[in-house]
Design a protein around this motif. Structure first.
Motif, mmCIF file in Angstrom:
data_model
loop_
_atom_site.group_PDB
_atom_site.id
_atom_site.type_symbol
_atom_site.label_atom_id
_atom_site.label_comp_id
_atom_site.label_asym_id
_atom_site.label_seq_id
_atom_site.Cartn_x
_atom_site.Cartn_y
_atom_site.Cartn_z
ATOM 1 N N CYS A 1 5.040 1.439 -7.629
ATOM 2 C CA CYS A 1 5.611 2.542 -6.846
ATOM 3 C C CYS A 1 7.061 2.808 -7.241
ATOM 4 N N HIS A 2 7.803 1.729 -7.508
ATOM 5 C CA HIS A 2 9.206 1.872 -7.888
ATOM 6 C C HIS A 2 9.339 2.594 -9.222
ATOM 7 N N GLN A 3 8.536 2.217 -10.188
ATOM 8 C CA GLN A 3 8.597 2.862 -11.500
ATOM 9 C C GLN A 3 8.175 4.326 -11.427
ATOM 10 N N GLN A 4 7.191 4.635 -10.604
ATOM 11 C CA GLN A 4 6.746 6.020 -10.452
ATOM 12 C C GLN A 4 7.838 6.881 -9.827
ATOM 13 N N GLN A 5 8.559 6.311 -8.838
ATOM 14 C CA GLN A 5 9.640 7.047 -8.195
ATOM 15 C C GLN A 5 10.762 7.338 -9.195
ATOM 16 N N LEU A 6 11.135 6.364 -9.985
ATOM 17 C CA LEU A 6 12.165 6.563 -11.005
ATOM 18 C C LEU A 6 11.742 7.626 -12.011
ATOM 19 N N ARG A 7 10.487 7.605 -12.381
ATOM 20 C CA ARG A 7 9.982 8.570 -13.356
ATOM 21 C C ARG A 7 10.044 9.993 -12.794
ATOM 22 N N ARG A 8 9.649 10.143 -11.513
ATOM 23 C CA ARG A 8 9.688 11.478 -10.897
ATOM 24 C C ARG A 8 11.115 12.007 -10.816
ATOM 25 N N GLY B 1 0.825 -1.199 0.000
ATOM 26 C CA GLY B 1 0.000 0.000 0.000
ATOM 27 C C GLY B 1 0.858 1.247 0.000
ATOM 28 N N GLY B 2 0.185 2.400 0.016
ATOM 29 C CA GLY B 2 0.890 3.669 0.029
ATOM 30 C C GLY B 2 1.361 4.071 -1.349
ATOM 31 N N HIS B 3 1.616 5.376 -1.532
ATOM 32 C CA HIS B 3 2.076 5.857 -2.834
ATOM 33 C C HIS B 3 3.559 6.208 -2.824
ATOM 34 N N SER B 4 4.158 6.295 -1.645
ATOM 35 C CA SER B 4 5.580 6.587 -1.537
ATOM 36 C C SER B 4 6.389 5.324 -1.832
ATOM 37 N N CYS B 5 7.445 5.482 -2.604
ATOM 38 C CA CYS B 5 8.266 4.328 -2.995
ATOM 39 C C CYS B 5 9.097 3.832 -1.812
ATOM 40 N N VAL B 6 9.015 2.528 -1.537
ATOM 41 C CA VAL B 6 9.818 1.897 -0.492
ATOM 42 C C VAL B 6 10.836 0.996 -1.178
ATOM 43 N N LEU B 7 12.102 1.132 -0.786
ATOM 44 C CA LEU B 7 13.189 0.396 -1.426
ATOM 45 C C LEU B 7 13.912 -0.488 -0.430
#
Length: 424
Positions: free
Chosen positions: A182-189, A27-33
């Motif tokens: 979430c990971h792909q969205q973080q990379l895109r941002r 869940g959540g929209h923030s990318c967790v790595l």
């Protein structure tokens, strides 16, 4: 530096850690790595960072252990592939920028974490043929991810059949759609902002799933209100609408995400937040039932430990003056792989007491091997948390967070109903 790091790990950490998607994010929209086996990281938000640094002692056992801050940078290779690398944060930005990490292929000296072993990849150990093959595989993975995301948009509850010969836990890496999204969205941002900045601060937190072989995770959005005091009028209206159209307004809690391994069917099940918002109160109850069901039978031995921890958390939060945990989540985690030496008819309270005796609460984390009845209950995501001790806040609240406590009270009640309706 966190005591969780050994001397060898610290030495390699200075060279950079290649970050990977955290496969158990539901869940959540923030990318967790994934930083290493026991540590995850996420973008630093000042308010959340302040929360962890000023956390009341009595709440530590109900939150992930805070392990510090790292600097994260990213680079793009000649094929357009991006990777994220974490470096120590020593306050000297010049020294960070002087580190040469222009080549993100595995042929440079990056630390990869795999199966609890550290492998330093040197230039002379990687052949050009291997690099070409790696790039080909990455491109194939990229196309597969795009197909996964298209499916994700249409599917809110997904089932994947597990390969019987493979390791169940490792298969989360290939199937968890929310983690990949979430990971792909973080990379895109980060790519979009590349012209303006390439250094980001991330906080390091305990990986709550590390002690479980097959983590079953339930992410619950808690409280009757989700918008922070600093939210814009548009954001406020949007969050109020989401609460009114979901179980948040009625019972103070809604499903934000779920992953469950069902041994009976040999399937991994994922449920995302969009499905969780549509659930009625009865649907929420059925989702909880599904979370505790392994495809063969209901994991009844989990009920008492969960109820006990939730009741204790409720008692702790009722004593917290001025805190408001807007938009935060509550995780419930247990092991989908049952250990044979622990029988189903064992006394759940005895097993729970045994687990807690071997815990290290001073570190904010348990240090024991989970039994079939070992469960974890933790609060996460504090980007919109407020408290009177945060001096810059214009709005100061008094008393307990009644919306959050209300949600806990109803959650406890619903789990008790499921327990009583399915008692032997």
């Amino acid at each position: 530096m966190s005591p969780a790091f050994g001397a060898m790990e610290v030495e390699h950490y200075a060279k950079g850690v290649l970050l990977e998607p955290f496969v158990h994010q539901v869940g959540g929209h923030s990318c967790v790595l994934r930083f290493n086996d026991k540590t995850i990281c996420k973008p630093l938000i000042q308010r959340e960072h302040q929360f962890y640094e000023t956390l009341p002692t009595e709440m530590r056992k109900f939150t992930p252990q805070y392990e510090g801050v790292v600097s994260v940078s990213f680079e793009e290779d000649e094929d357009g592939n991006l990777c994220l690398i974490a470096y120590p944060l020593n306050g000297d930005h010049d020294s960070l920028e002087s580190i040469d990490n222009s080549d993100c292929e595995p042929k440079n000296k990056l630390l990869r974490w795999s199966n609890k072993k550290t492998v330093l990849l040197e230039n002379d150990k990687i052949t050009k043929e291997w690099v070409r093959q790696h790039r080909k595989e990455e491109k194939m993975k990229s196309h597969k991810l795009e197909e996964e995301f298209e499916w994700l948009k249409k599917s809110e509850v997904l089932y994947y059949s597990v390969e019987k010969k493979g390791n169940v836990s490792s298969q989360f890496k290939h199937h968890n759609p929310w983690s990949m999204k979430c990971h792909q969205q973080q990379l895109r941002r980060m790519k979009e902002n590349a012209k303006h900045r390439n250094q980001y601060k991330f906080i390091l937190l305990e990986n709550l799933t590390s002690r479980y072989e097959v983590p079953c995770v339930l992410d619950l959005k808690m409280g009757t209100r989700q918008h922070g005091d600093d939210a814009s009028e548009e954001k406020k209206a949007n969050q109020i609408r989401k609460c009114q159209q979901s179980t948040s307004a009625v019972i103070g809690v809604r499903v934000c995400g779920m992953q469950v391994f069902q041994t009976g069917t040999g399937q991994l099940m994922f449920m995302n937040k969009y499905h969780g918002r549509k659930l009625s109160v009865q649907g929420f109850k059925e989702a909880l039932y599904q979370f505790f069901h392994n495809g063969k039978y209901l994991r009844r031995e989990l009920f008492e430990p969960v109820i006990k921890k939730l009741t204790e958390l409720k008692s702790v939060l009722e004593k917290q003056e001025s805190y408001r945990f807007y938009s935060s989540s509550l995780l419930i985690i247990y092991d989908g792989k049952e250990l044979q030496e622990v029988t189903v008819d064992s006394d759940p309270e005895d097993l729970e007491d045994l687990s807690e005796e071997s815990s290290d609460e001073s570190a904010g984390a348990y240090a024991y091997k989970p039994t079939a009845s070992t469960v974890d209950v933790r609060m996460i995501d504090f980007a919109h948390t407020t408290c009177k001790y945060y001096g810059e806040d214009s709005v100061v609240h008094e008393g307990q967070d009644t919306g959050y406590v209300f949600g806990l009270q109803n959650l406890i009640g619903i789990i008790k109903e499921i327990r009583d309706e399915n008692s032997e």
